[in-house]
Every structure is written in C-alpha cells, then in structure tokens.
Design an enzyme around this catalytic site. Structure first.
Site, PDB file in Angstrom:
ATOM      1  N   HIS A  15      32.248  44.622  76.898  1.00 31.41           N
ATOM      2  CA  HIS A  15      33.042  46.206  75.679  1.00 31.41           C
ATOM      3  C   HIS A  15      31.913  46.841  75.843  1.00 31.41           C
ATOM      4  CE1 HIS A  15      35.489  47.835  73.195  1.00 31.41           C
ATOM      5  NE2 HIS A  15      35.555  48.949  73.594  1.00 31.41           N
ATOM      6  N   ASN A  18      29.871  53.336  72.890  1.00 30.29           N
ATOM      7  CA  ASN A  18      29.906  55.148  73.331  1.00 30.29           C
ATOM      8  C   ASN A  18      29.192  55.542  72.306  1.00 30.29           C
ATOM      9  OD1 ASN A  18      30.405  55.157  75.997  1.00 30.29           O
ATOM     10  ND2 ASN A  18      32.494  55.344  75.128  1.00 30.29           N
ATOM     11  N   ASN A  65      37.389  46.895  67.114  1.00 26.95           N
ATOM     12  CA  ASN A  65      38.628  47.307  67.599  1.00 26.95           C
ATOM     13  C   ASN A  65      39.454  47.082  66.122  1.00 26.95           C
ATOM     14  OD1 ASN A  65      37.124  50.213  68.943  1.00 26.95           O
ATOM     15  ND2 ASN A  65      38.258  49.586  70.827  1.00 26.95           N
TER      16      ASN A  65
END
Length: 163
Positions: A15, A18, A65
């Site tokens: 993962h 960005n 997340n």
C-alpha cells in the site's frame, strides 16, 4: 486475492501513499498465507527504492486508513454541526497537532469521493459508527464536489486554490 494465486505463500500487499514519489511510507500487508521470505523480499525491495516500511496484517483499511479516515470524517461532522469553520478546523489541527495540513484540506487532496468510498467500505466491513460517512460528505460527493480533482470541495480550487 491470494486464494487465487498459484503460490499464495508468495502473495503480499503493498500500500503506497500518494503522491508516491513524495510519500515515504509503504504498508507491507501480510496475508494469512504470506511466507516470511516473501515479507522479507517485499520489505527489502521497498527499502531499496527509498521507502519506509510498516508491516501490517490483512484487514480492511490496514493501519493508516483505519486511523486517518475516522479523523477526517469527524472533521466533516464538526464542520457540519457548525462547531467551527473550515479554516478554523484545518488551522486547529495544523497548529495544535503539528499536522502538515488540516483534515478538510486533506480530504480535498485525497478526493472527497475517494474518502467517501473508503469510509463506506470500512463501515460495511466493521459496522462501527466512526466509519459511517457523514450526510454532508455524501451530499458533496453526489453534487460532484470531489475536491481538488473536480475544482470544488471544501475549498474552491478553480479561483482561489489553498496554499
């Protein structure tokens, strides 16, 4: 996905964050079948390309997340409830916690549609209220206000982009 691989012991998740060229972190995700050798190879490769690695288990949202999305959703709720303005929420978290940007600006960068989608997936998986997308976020996404990529989110990117 590893259950469909011919060698599930050689299957892991990576993962990246960005923008990939700027962000240093990679979550290396161990599946139930991942071997130690596969984890080591993936970790070594990520480090060789200049990334910092955290090893995480295979669970919806991984680590970042699972922690970040409720924070961003709570910021939307605070704004929606009129507790503070957009700028005051973002400045409070920047100046009070040392974050590089506030949660509403971050949502615009990530994409409010992306944030909504991730929150919905996490809510569907865990059924925890902290993952439920707030009504305002849903209305903004349905109205096409996705943040920076659409030109409008919590900020107006077309005429006065935030600095």
């Amino acid at each position: 996905m590893s259950t469909f691989a011919k060698r599930p012991d050689r299957f892991i998740g990576l993962h990246f964050f960005n923008p990939v060229q700027l962000m240093k972190l990679v979550e290396v995700v161990r599946t139930i079948n991942s071997s130690d050798a596969t984890m080591k190879a993936a970790t070594d490769w990520c480090r060789a390309i200049g990334k910092t690695v955290v090893s995480v288990g295979d669970s919806t949202g991984f680590v970042v997340n699972r922690l970040l999305v409720p924070y961003m959703l709570d910021a939307v709720r605070v704004f929606e409830q009129g507790l503070a303005s957009r700028d005051d929420i973002d400045n409070a978290m920047k100046l009070g916690c040392g974050y590089p940007m506030g949660p509403l600006l971050l949502g615009d960068y990530v994409g409010l549609d992306t944030t909504y989608s991730i929150a919905q997936i996490m809510f569907d998986e865990f059924r925890e209220p902290r993952f439920a997308p707030p009504p305002l976020l849903k209305r903004m996404v349905l109205a096409g206000r996705h943040g920076r990529k659409s030109g409008r989110g919590f900020y107006d990117w077309s005429t006065n982009p935030p600095s």
